[in-house]
Design an enzyme around this catalytic site. Structure first.
Site, PDB file in Angstrom:
ATOM      1  N   ASP A 230      22.244  67.342  56.831  1.00 20.98           N
ATOM      2  CA  ASP A 230      22.982  68.518  56.376  1.00 20.98           C
ATOM      3  C   ASP A 230      23.472  68.346  54.937  1.00 20.98           C
ATOM      4  OD1 ASP A 230      24.333  71.048  57.377  1.00 20.98           O
ATOM      5  OD2 ASP A 230      26.113  69.953  56.737  1.00 20.98           O
ATOM      6  N   GLU A 283      13.520  50.001  60.219  1.00 18.92           N
ATOM      7  CA  GLU A 283      13.745  48.879  61.144  1.00 18.92           C
ATOM      8  C   GLU A 283      13.343  49.253  62.564  1.00 18.92           C
ATOM      9  OE1 GLU A 283      17.942  48.228  61.005  1.00 18.92           O
ATOM     10  OE2 GLU A 283      17.907  47.732  58.860  1.00 18.92           O
TER      11      GLU A 283
HETATM   12  C1  GLC Z   1      24.652  73.444  56.217  1.00 19.36           C
HETATM   13  C2  GLC Z   1      24.554  74.051  57.577  1.00 19.36           C
HETATM   14  C3  GLC Z   1      25.545  75.164  57.660  1.00 19.36           C
HETATM   15  C4  GLC Z   1      26.919  74.599  57.448  1.00 19.36           C
HETATM   16  C5  GLC Z   1      27.004  73.835  56.149  1.00 19.36           C
HETATM   17  C6  GLC Z   1      28.228  72.979  56.088  1.00 19.36           C
HETATM   18  O1  GLC Z   1      24.291  74.342  55.223  1.00 19.36           O
HETATM   19  O2  GLC Z   1      23.252  74.460  57.837  1.00 19.36           O
HETATM   20  O3  GLC Z   1      25.474  75.843  58.877  1.00 19.36           O
HETATM   21  O4  GLC Z   1      27.855  75.639  57.424  1.00 19.36           O
HETATM   22  O5  GLC Z   1      25.926  72.952  56.009  1.00 19.36           O
HETATM   23  O6  GLC Z   1      28.103  71.881  56.944  1.00 19.36           O
END
Ligand code: GLC
Length: 567
Positions: A230, A283
């Protein structure tokens, strides 16, 4: 709208059987079709209106029937749910909303039994403000090691009353929140590029790096095949935290190498983190992978996350955002293949996810309209018929392209955006933080319909649904489409089977036609044609149509907004 308590039980779901695990795993992710599950909206086993892990496990045969290779689970970790679980309070657990740790173990092994790989979401840019680290940081005070895990700074002005810089949260409002110190007085500010409940971590701190190595190992040990990372472009900030006013809306136009890079995004230092993680994954046996969620441009910068010693893939958002015209599609496909080819990575293709308007609706918007961030009551609506027609054509085009494709739950049903959610039901923090100016992402997150006549359309055993489901969704339910020739679901199914048997999704693409109105390419002996023009397009003499995204003309020509696979 549907939603509320009560209701009867689910009817039994009849699986059509598993298929063997890929026995030749040479970098399976290079051509994989990966299905994104948004756990709160996929299947609700306990009837509380929120989808859960046991619900997913009971529906895994749907993924087998559909013919995907892997699933990606959006976060299911303990979280106050300030941003639907992207605010993680414990990276090694399962939120009771979604089940228990043993439920994820069961899900992973049930997926493996069916030959499906499992990718989990990793959220390293920020924790939840309820994470033990952040809870410890508050009383520990300025200058403490606890605060140094996050980005705490003194405010500007004599009394520190102004935020340390002018950055804005992605969800609207300032990216800084001030805390009270132990004496009760207003004190330092902390950075949150997203919600106030999502404090950014300080990736200059070795302790943060060590913790995430351990988190990776925790999930690798549990058998996951990889991670969707993310906000992969956000972890490292420019050291001076300089002010920044974006000259243009991010990603509103084609980027150039010369465009100034925002001090909070896509700093070169992020790549060292992914090189480190690459070594951790290496790993482990069995071709584990990572895919970067990095909203960066141009595509060359996206491809940098997928260099040989970093992640295996990066989401291709420039493709997702490309206009539905032949020249735009030609350009983005060509540039994406070049950019990822240059680093030896597979290109990824994606049309929908939990952050954008579903493509069956997005593609029904006027071509010149600005891209809305959410659609609600009173907003201009896309043309649903045109949207679905184009969405099917776009999907068939995408599923032929060499590389890995990502599908978002419900798109196989042709599901549109839910556009009439009453504002009082909205859950996306964007709506509040933008002062009710940006509706946000709830419309693509509504629980999906499985059975037309069941409570909550078979999402769960009751009528409960955390976001209301549109009345019109019965017609999209899986049981209304399964076995129905020409349905969107059957188109996806046929496409995924043919993709496998014809060897699409890999190999070298050879363009056949100048891209004014018709895009035509060959992959091996398969010809793929999408007609963007107003007039029907003729297929080369002697070709036999294998699959089409819509009915052809009586004379066999391909109508506007239709893709065919032919041989
Ligand atoms: C990413 C996710 C989104 C979230 C953001 C903050 O863009 O896909 O849904 O709100 O990160 O974590």
């Amino acid at each position: 709208m549907r939603g509320g308590p009560g209701g009867r039980r689910l009817s039994t779901y009849a699986p059509t059987g598993a298929r063997p695990v890929d026995t030749q795993p040479n970098e399976w992710w290079r051509r994989a079709v990966i299905y994104q599950i948004y756990p709160r909206s996929f299947a609700d086993a306990n009837g509380d209106g929120v989808g859960d892990l046991p619900g997913i496990t009971t529906r895994l045969d749907h993924l087998v029937d559909l013919g995907v290779d892997a699933l990606w689970l959006s976060p299911f970790y303990p979280s106050p749910q300030a941003d639907a679980g992207y605010d993680v309070a414990d990276y090694r657990g399962v939120d009771p909303l979604f089940g228990r740790l043993e439920d994820i173990d069961k899900l992973i092994s049930a997926a493996k039994e069916r030959g499906l790989r499992v990718i989990v979401d990793l959220v390293p840019n920020h924790t939840s403000s309820e994470h033990p680290w952040f809870r410890a940081a508050l009383p520990a005070g300025p200058g403490s090691p606890e605060r140094n895990r996050y980005v705490f700074r003194a405010g500007k002005g004599p009394a520190g009353n102004d935020p340390p810089n002018d950055w804005e949260s992605n969800f609207g409002g300032p990216a800084w929140t001030r805390v009270a110190e132990r004496d009760g007085r207003p004190g330092q500010w902390y950075l949150h590029l997203f919600d106030t409940g999502q404090p950014d971590l300080n990736w200059d701190n070795p302790e943060v790096r060590e913790e995430f190595r351990a988190i990776l190992r925790f999930w690798l040990d549990r058998g996951v095949d990889g991670f969707r990372v993310d906000v992969a472009h956000g972890l490292v900030k420019q050291a001076d935290l300089a002010d920044w006013r974006p000259p243009v809306e991010p990603l509103s136009g084609p980027g150039t190498e010369a465009a100034p890079r925002p001090p909070m995004w896509d700093q070169d230092g992020v790549h060292e983190i992914y090189r480190d993680w690459h070594r951790v994954l290496a790993e482990y046996p069995g071709e584990r992978m990572m895919v970067a969620e990095a909203w960066v441009e141009p595509v060359e910068r996206m491809a940098a996350y997928a260099r040989p010693d970093e992640m295996q893939q990066a989401f291709n958002f420039e493709y997702l955002l490309a206009a539905w015209t032949a020249p735009a599609q030609y350009a983005v496909i060509t540039r994406s293949l070049e950019a990822t080819g240059a680093v030896g990575a597979p290109t990824t293709w994606v049309l929908s996810n939990h952050d954008v308007i579903r493509h069956a609706s997005r593609l029904g918007l006027p071509l010149d309209a600005p891209r809305p961030r959410g659609i609600g009551p009173g907003d201009p609506k896309p043309d649903p018929v045109l949207g679905l027609r184009r969405a099917r054509a776009a999907t068939l085009l995408m599923l032929a392209l060499p590389g890995s494709a990502y599908l978002y739950q419900g798109e196989e049903l042709g599901l549109p955006e839910a556009m009439d959610i009453p504002d009082e039901y909205r859950q996306d923090p964007t709506w509040e933080r933008s002062g009710h100016t940006v509706r946000g992402r709830d419309g693509c997150r509504v629980p999906i319909p499985w059975e037309a006549d069941a409570p909550s359309y078979g999402f769960g055993p009751t009528d409960a649904s955390w976001l209301p489901q549109p009345e019109s969704w019965a017609e999209y339910a899986l049981d209304r489409q399964r076995g129905v020739p020409g349905s969107t679901y059957e188109m996806y199914r046929s496409a995924l089977r043919l993709r496998r048997s014809l060897g699409l999704g890999q190999g070298t693409l050879a363009w056949q036609e100048a891209p004014d109105e018709v895009l035509t390419f060959r992959l091996g002996d398969v010809l793929v044609l999408t007609n963007f023009g107003a007039e029907p397009a003729a297929l080369p003499a002697g070709t036999r149509v294998l699959l089409a995204s819509g009915p052809l003309e009586a004379d066999g020509r391909v109508p506007t907004d239709v893709t065919v696979w032919a041989r």
